[in-house]
Scaffold this motif. Structure first.
Motif, PDB file in Angstrom:
ATOM      1  N   ILE A   1       0.868  -1.182   0.000  1.00  0.00           N
ATOM      2  CA  ILE A   1       0.000   0.000   0.000  1.00  0.00           C
ATOM      3  C   ILE A   1       0.900   1.226   0.000  1.00  0.00           C
ATOM      4  O   ILE A   1       1.857   1.308   0.782  1.00  0.00           O
ATOM      5  CB  ILE A   1      -0.917   0.048   1.244  1.00  0.00           C
ATOM      6  CG1 ILE A   1      -1.664  -1.275   1.428  1.00  0.00           C
ATOM      7  CG2 ILE A   1      -1.885   1.216   1.132  1.00  0.00           C
ATOM      8  CD1 ILE A   1      -1.085  -2.159   2.495  1.00  0.00           C
TER       9      ILE A   1
ATOM     10  N   TYR B   1       0.606   5.253   0.537  1.00  0.00           N
ATOM     11  CA  TYR B   1      -0.223   6.398   0.910  1.00  0.00           C
ATOM     12  C   TYR B   1       0.513   7.663   0.494  1.00  0.00           C
ATOM     13  O   TYR B   1       1.664   7.894   0.899  1.00  0.00           O
ATOM     14  CB  TYR B   1      -0.501   6.426   2.412  1.00  0.00           C
ATOM     15  CG  TYR B   1      -1.324   7.634   2.822  1.00  0.00           C
ATOM     16  CD1 TYR B   1      -2.695   7.659   2.584  1.00  0.00           C
ATOM     17  CD2 TYR B   1      -0.716   8.749   3.386  1.00  0.00           C
ATOM     18  CE1 TYR B   1      -3.447   8.780   2.917  1.00  0.00           C
ATOM     19  CE2 TYR B   1      -1.462   9.869   3.730  1.00  0.00           C
ATOM     20  CZ  TYR B   1      -2.829   9.876   3.494  1.00  0.00           C
ATOM     21  OH  TYR B   1      -3.578  10.980   3.816  1.00  0.00           O
TER      22      TYR B   1
ATOM     23  N   LEU C   1      -7.238   4.767   6.105  1.00  0.00           N
ATOM     24  CA  LEU C   1      -6.119   3.918   5.698  1.00  0.00           C
ATOM     25  C   LEU C   1      -5.831   2.865   6.770  1.00  0.00           C
ATOM     26  O   LEU C   1      -5.710   1.673   6.468  1.00  0.00           O
ATOM     27  CB  LEU C   1      -4.880   4.785   5.467  1.00  0.00           C
ATOM     28  CG  LEU C   1      -3.561   4.044   5.214  1.00  0.00           C
ATOM     29  CD1 LEU C   1      -3.582   3.402   3.837  1.00  0.00           C
ATOM     30  CD2 LEU C   1      -2.381   5.016   5.344  1.00  0.00           C
ATOM     31  N   GLU C   2      -5.718   3.301   8.020  1.00  0.00           N
ATOM     32  CA  GLU C   2      -5.447   2.377   9.116  1.00  0.00           C
ATOM     33  C   GLU C   2      -6.575   1.381   9.298  1.00  0.00           C
ATOM     34  O   GLU C   2      -6.342   0.194   9.574  1.00  0.00           O
ATOM     35  CB  GLU C   2      -5.214   3.158  10.414  1.00  0.00           C
ATOM     36  CG  GLU C   2      -3.946   3.992  10.428  1.00  0.00           C
ATOM     37  CD  GLU C   2      -3.703   4.671  11.755  1.00  0.00           C
ATOM     38  OE1 GLU C   2      -3.046   4.084  12.626  1.00  0.00           O
ATOM     39  OE2 GLU C   2      -4.202   5.807  11.933  1.00  0.00           O
TER      40      GLU C   2
ATOM     41  N   CYS D   1      -6.511  -1.222   6.334  1.00  0.00           N
ATOM     42  CA  CYS D   1      -5.334  -2.094   6.301  1.00  0.00           C
ATOM     43  C   CYS D   1      -5.193  -2.951   7.552  1.00  0.00           C
ATOM     44  O   CYS D   1      -5.001  -4.161   7.460  1.00  0.00           O
ATOM     45  CB  CYS D   1      -4.077  -1.256   6.109  1.00  0.00           C
ATOM     46  SG  CYS D   1      -4.027  -0.363   4.545  1.00  0.00           S
TER      47      CYS D   1
ATOM     48  N   CYS E   1      -0.675  -5.155   8.689  1.00  0.00           N
ATOM     49  CA  CYS E   1      -0.256  -4.828   7.322  1.00  0.00           C
ATOM     50  C   CYS E   1       0.689  -3.626   7.259  1.00  0.00           C
ATOM     51  O   CYS E   1       1.138  -3.256   6.164  1.00  0.00           O
ATOM     52  CB  CYS E   1      -1.485  -4.540   6.451  1.00  0.00           C
ATOM     53  SG  CYS E   1      -2.566  -5.970   6.223  1.00  0.00           S
ATOM     54  N   MET E   2       1.004  -3.031   8.391  1.00  0.00           N
ATOM     55  CA  MET E   2       1.854  -1.843   8.402  1.00  0.00           C
ATOM     56  C   MET E   2       3.225  -2.069   7.753  1.00  0.00           C
ATOM     57  O   MET E   2       3.742  -1.171   7.081  1.00  0.00           O
ATOM     58  CB  MET E   2       2.021  -1.317   9.829  1.00  0.00           C
ATOM     59  CG  MET E   2       0.761  -0.680  10.427  1.00  0.00           C
ATOM     60  SD  MET E   2       0.175   0.780   9.525  1.00  0.00           S
ATOM     61  CE  MET E   2      -1.285   0.115   8.706  1.00  0.00           C
TER      62      MET E   2
ATOM     63  N   LEU F   1       3.252  -1.083   4.160  1.00  0.00           N
ATOM     64  CA  LEU F   1       2.777   0.276   3.873  1.00  0.00           C
ATOM     65  C   LEU F   1       3.953   1.234   3.705  1.00  0.00           C
ATOM     66  O   LEU F   1       4.891   1.216   4.502  1.00  0.00           O
ATOM     67  CB  LEU F   1       1.877   0.765   5.010  1.00  0.00           C
ATOM     68  CG  LEU F   1       1.510   2.257   5.003  1.00  0.00           C
ATOM     69  CD1 LEU F   1       0.646   2.613   3.792  1.00  0.00           C
ATOM     70  CD2 LEU F   1       0.796   2.625   6.307  1.00  0.00           C
TER      71      LEU F   1
ATOM     72  N   ALA G   1       5.571   0.612   9.217  1.00  0.00           N
ATOM     73  CA  ALA G   1       5.423   1.391   7.985  1.00  0.00           C
ATOM     74  C   ALA G   1       6.721   2.158   7.689  1.00  0.00           C
ATOM     75  O   ALA G   1       7.454   2.538   8.603  1.00  0.00           O
ATOM     76  CB  ALA G   1       4.259   2.367   8.096  1.00  0.00           C
TER      77      ALA G   1
END
Length: 362
Positions: A132, A134, A154-155, A158, A162-163, A166, A201
């Motif tokens: 992902i 952003y 977004l958070e 996901c 999944c961070m 990202l 992330a």
């Protein structure tokens, strides 16, 4: 068709991975995955961000596809999800270009339905998201309300797990002095983005060059496909949209808008009553402002009603499909014994409709 073309809609049957993504768009009224050939080693990248952040520009730069539509103002150029593909150092990528939750044409509820429909359809087709991105404008002097809502969404879409897949990418570095951009980036990392960064992330800068864009994409080279929170909640757990974290975020925002608008409307109405001797033009201006607030309040209530109605439809459709499947299983068991019964269960593959999109258990 693997050459970066924009997706085309089809009514073809829903296939499995490595063939095509397909769905019936007429069932939902939202843009749905079109007929796109996929490959088992293709990495699918979801690109999100507010309108005008540079999502489409990034995709066009990375893929070299001139068909990517890029907006040049405050109005959204991406009103429905489009997909584009490319290969970098022998690895194939497919990008999903999404509308922002501050879209100038569609409501946040419509955007949420559009994105969740795609994600659930892809999950049912065994197509997994690998990354992902952003997108955030470093030229913004502050994080506005629309950006905060996009971050929350977004958070919610996901999920914490999944961070590590990202990337928080900043754009428009050419529009600010380097020192100022670095200061804003530092504030984002220690503030609004800190929680996501702590959970894995990463951040990156895009300077509009192909080299810069491709280096960012290559950060997903060692990442494995993931299951997003919205996919797990709606498909694996069988929740309806309003019961998901993303649905709750939207509903909370609608409640805030409604309360804030009602308070402001009462203040305007009180000012109108207190200034009865004001000029006719001033009275008309206040009345026009009040009408705008009333419209915003009606829109917020309508979106809440849409969310509630969608939840009720989800439940009714699920119950009906379950009942039909159960009857068919009993009939098959009676006619052909245990193995015929088992075959019916496997072929039926219990499916439900979520937000107008097709979803199914794994």
């Amino acid at each position: 068709m693997y050459r970066g073309e924009k997706s085309m809609t089809t009514n073809a049957p829903f296939p499995g991975q490595n063939q095509v993504w397909s769905a019936n768009p007429e069932s939902s009224g939202v843009n749905r995955p079109g007929r796109i050939e996929t490959r088992p080693f293709e990495k699918v990248i979801l690109v999100m961000g507010v309108t005008g952040a540079g999502k489409s520009n990034f995709i066009q730069t990375v893929t070299g596809n001139s068909n990517v539509v890029i907006g040049h103002g405050l109005h959204s150029s991406t009103q429905a999800i489009a997909t584009y593909s490319t290969a970098i150092e022998g690895i194939h990528y497919r990008f999903l270009d999404t509308p922002g939750f501050n879209d100038t044409v569609r409501s946040e509820m419509d955007v949420l339905l559009c994105i969740t429909s795609w994600l659930c359809d892809l999950y049912c087709a065994n197509v997994r998201i690998t990354g992902i991105i952003y997108v955030h404008r470093i030229s913004d002097d502050r994080v506005q309300g629309s950006s905060l809502r996009n971050l929350r969404m977004l958070e919610a879409l996901c999920g914490e797990s999944c961070m590590p897949n990202l990337i928080l990418m900043t754009t428009h570095w050419d529009k600010v002095p380097t020192a100022l951009g670095q200061e804003r980036e530092s504030e984002l990392r220690s503030g609004f983005w800190n929680t996501m960064i702590q959970k894995g992330a990463r951040t990156a800068r895009f300077d509009r060059s192909t080299t810069s864009g491709r280096r960012i994409v290559e950060l997903f080279e060692d990442r494995s496909p993931i299951v997003l929170a919205i996919q797990e909640q709606m498909i694996d757990q069988g929740r309806v949209l309003s019961e998901t974290v993303a649905g709750q975020v939207v509903n909370e925002e609608l409640v805030k808008i409604q309360r804030r608008t009602e308070m402001e409307l009462r203040q305007v109405q009180e000012n109108v009553r207190r200034h009865t001797e004001a000029s006719a033009q001033a009275q008309e201006d206040m009345a026009e402002y009040a009408r705008g607030l009333e419209k915003a309040l009606q829109d917020a209530k309508l979106n809440q009603q849409t969310l509630l109605a969608q939840t009720q439809r989800n439940r009714a459709e699920w119950e009906q499909r379950f009942a039909n499947l159960y009857k068919e299983m009993l009939k098959q068991q009676k006619n052909s014994g245990f193995w015929g019964f088992l075959t019916t269960v496997v072929k039926a593959g219990l499916t439900i409709f979520v937000g107008g999109s097709r979803a199914c258990p794994p």
